[in-house]
Design a protein around this motif. Sequence first.
Motif, PDB file in Angstrom:
ATOM      1  N   THR A 191       0.838  -1.206   0.000  1.00 45.94           N
ATOM      2  CA  THR A 191       0.000   0.000   0.000  1.00 45.94           C
ATOM      3  C   THR A 191       0.866   1.248   0.000  1.00 45.94           C
ATOM      4  N   LEU A 192       1.900   1.247   0.832  1.00 45.16           N
ATOM      5  CA  LEU A 192       2.786   2.409   0.883  1.00 45.16           C
ATOM      6  C   LEU A 192       3.458   2.635  -0.466  1.00 45.16           C
ATOM      7  N   LEU A 193       3.946   1.579  -1.078  1.00 42.40           N
ATOM      8  CA  LEU A 193       4.603   1.722  -2.380  1.00 42.40           C
ATOM      9  C   LEU A 193       3.644   2.285  -3.426  1.00 42.40           C
ATOM     10  N   ASN A 194       2.412   1.824  -3.406  1.00 40.32           N
ATOM     11  CA  ASN A 194       1.412   2.346  -4.350  1.00 40.32           C
ATOM     12  C   ASN A 194       1.161   3.828  -4.131  1.00 40.32           C
ATOM     13  N   VAL A 195       1.040   4.240  -2.874  1.00 38.52           N
ATOM     14  CA  VAL A 195       0.785   5.646  -2.561  1.00 38.52           C
ATOM     15  C   VAL A 195       1.980   6.504  -2.972  1.00 38.52           C
ATOM     16  N   LEU A 196       3.190   6.053  -2.664  1.00 35.46           N
ATOM     17  CA  LEU A 196       4.383   6.816  -3.040  1.00 35.46           C
ATOM     18  C   LEU A 196       4.470   6.979  -4.556  1.00 35.46           C
ATOM     19  N   GLN A 197       4.211   5.916  -5.275  1.00 35.66           N
ATOM     20  CA  GLN A 197       4.280   5.986  -6.730  1.00 35.66           C
ATOM     21  C   GLN A 197       3.174   6.866  -7.302  1.00 35.66           C
ATOM     22  N   LEU A 198       2.018   6.834  -6.681  1.00 37.29           N
ATOM     23  CA  LEU A 198       0.917   7.693  -7.106  1.00 37.29           C
ATOM     24  C   LEU A 198       1.322   9.168  -7.064  1.00 37.29           C
ATOM     25  N   PHE A 199       2.140   9.523  -6.077  1.00 41.28           N
ATOM     26  CA  PHE A 199       2.592  10.903  -5.936  1.00 41.28           C
ATOM     27  C   PHE A 199       3.910  11.172  -6.650  1.00 41.28           C
ATOM     28  N   GLY A 200       4.388  10.198  -7.414  1.00 41.67           N
ATOM     29  CA  GLY A 200       5.609  10.407  -8.185  1.00 41.67           C
ATOM     30  C   GLY A 200       6.878  10.333  -7.364  1.00 41.67           C
TER      31      GLY A 200
ATOM     32  N   GLU B 179       9.097   8.017  -6.838  1.00 41.90           N
ATOM     33  CA  GLU B 179       9.730   6.763  -7.210  1.00 41.90           C
ATOM     34  C   GLU B 179      11.017   6.513  -6.444  1.00 41.90           C
ATOM     35  N   ASP B 180      11.801   7.568  -6.201  1.00 44.34           N
ATOM     36  CA  ASP B 180      13.056   7.394  -5.467  1.00 44.34           C
ATOM     37  C   ASP B 180      12.795   6.893  -4.053  1.00 44.34           C
ATOM     38  N   LEU B 181      11.809   7.463  -3.399  1.00 47.84           N
ATOM     39  CA  LEU B 181      11.464   7.037  -2.045  1.00 47.84           C
ATOM     40  C   LEU B 181      10.852   5.635  -2.074  1.00 47.84           C
ATOM     41  N   ALA B 182      10.037   5.349  -3.060  1.00 44.80           N
ATOM     42  CA  ALA B 182       9.459   4.003  -3.202  1.00 44.80           C
ATOM     43  C   ALA B 182      10.571   2.969  -3.381  1.00 44.80           C
ATOM     44  N   PHE B 183      11.606   3.316  -4.133  1.00 48.35           N
ATOM     45  CA  PHE B 183      12.733   2.408  -4.329  1.00 48.35           C
ATOM     46  C   PHE B 183      13.435   2.126  -3.002  1.00 48.35           C
ATOM     47  N   VAL B 184      13.695   3.166  -2.214  1.00 49.88           N
ATOM     48  CA  VAL B 184      14.353   2.998  -0.916  1.00 49.88           C
ATOM     49  C   VAL B 184      13.485   2.143   0.006  1.00 49.88           C
ATOM     50  N   VAL B 185      12.189   2.394   0.030  1.00 49.86           N
ATOM     51  CA  VAL B 185      11.264   1.608   0.859  1.00 49.86           C
ATOM     52  C   VAL B 185      11.280   0.148   0.408  1.00 49.86           C
ATOM     53  N   SER B 186      11.267  -0.073  -0.891  1.00 47.22           N
ATOM     54  CA  SER B 186      11.296  -1.429  -1.422  1.00 47.22           C
ATOM     55  C   SER B 186      12.577  -2.156  -1.010  1.00 47.22           C
ATOM     56  N   GLU B 187      13.691  -1.468  -1.083  1.00 46.67           N
ATOM     57  CA  GLU B 187      14.975  -2.043  -0.663  1.00 46.67           C
ATOM     58  C   GLU B 187      14.946  -2.416   0.820  1.00 46.67           C
ATOM     59  N   GLU B 188      14.417  -1.522   1.647  1.00 48.67           N
ATOM     60  CA  GLU B 188      14.340  -1.790   3.086  1.00 48.67           C
ATOM     61  C   GLU B 188      13.384  -2.945   3.379  1.00 48.67           C
ATOM     62  N   ALA B 189      12.284  -2.990   2.665  1.00 46.76           N
ATOM     63  CA  ALA B 189      11.324  -4.077   2.843  1.00 46.76           C
ATOM     64  C   ALA B 189      11.969  -5.419   2.494  1.00 46.76           C
ATOM     65  N   SER B 190      12.783  -5.445   1.456  1.00 43.78           N
ATOM     66  CA  SER B 190      13.496  -6.675   1.082  1.00 43.78           C
ATOM     67  C   SER B 190      14.447  -7.109   2.191  1.00 43.78           C
ATOM     68  N   LYS B 191      15.135  -6.150   2.779  1.00 42.43           N
ATOM     69  CA  LYS B 191      16.045  -6.456   3.893  1.00 42.43           C
ATOM     70  C   LYS B 191      15.268  -7.014   5.075  1.00 42.43           C
ATOM     71  N   LEU B 192      14.111  -6.428   5.353  1.00 39.88           N
ATOM     72  CA  LEU B 192      13.290  -6.880   6.477  1.00 39.88           C
ATOM     73  C   LEU B 192      12.802  -8.319   6.281  1.00 39.88           C
ATOM     74  N   LYS B 193      12.472  -8.673   5.049  1.00 40.76           N
ATOM     75  CA  LYS B 193      11.988 -10.020   4.757  1.00 40.76           C
ATOM     76  C   LYS B 193      13.077 -11.065   4.996  1.00 40.76           C
ATOM     77  N   LYS B 194      14.333 -10.664   4.755  1.00 40.93           N
ATOM     78  CA  LYS B 194      15.449 -11.585   4.918  1.00 40.93           C
ATOM     79  C   LYS B 194      15.731 -11.906   6.372  1.00 40.93           C
ATOM     80  N   HIS B 195      15.280 -11.032   7.275  1.00 38.35           N
ATOM     81  CA  HIS B 195      15.552 -11.253   8.702  1.00 38.35           C
ATOM     82  C   HIS B 195      14.504 -12.058   9.307  1.00 38.35           C
TER      83      HIS B 195
END
Length: 99
Positions: free
Chosen positions: A72-81, A83-99
Amino acid sequence: MESRSSIMDKVISQYQEDENVMIQLFASWCANHQLDASTLYAQAYPQQEKNLLLEKAIEELEQDTIKIDTETLLNVLQLFGNEDLAFVVSEEASKLKKH
């Protein structure tokens, strides 16, 4: 009939309200995952100074944090353009999944 100026003022006001919601969602997501929202924001936008709206949202979080899922957060961030912040959030989310 509303004047063109009045309509533009309403559009701008609505956008600003929506932007505030986006910032609150981002700050809440970070808090949910014990991440520093200001640090992540700075990673996405290193050329920008502190985001005062984000700082205010972080302060308000101490009292009321909502649960927000990553998708949901990624969709909202992308809706507002944001993309850079959405990318950082996506990277952090990937790290969180690994733990």
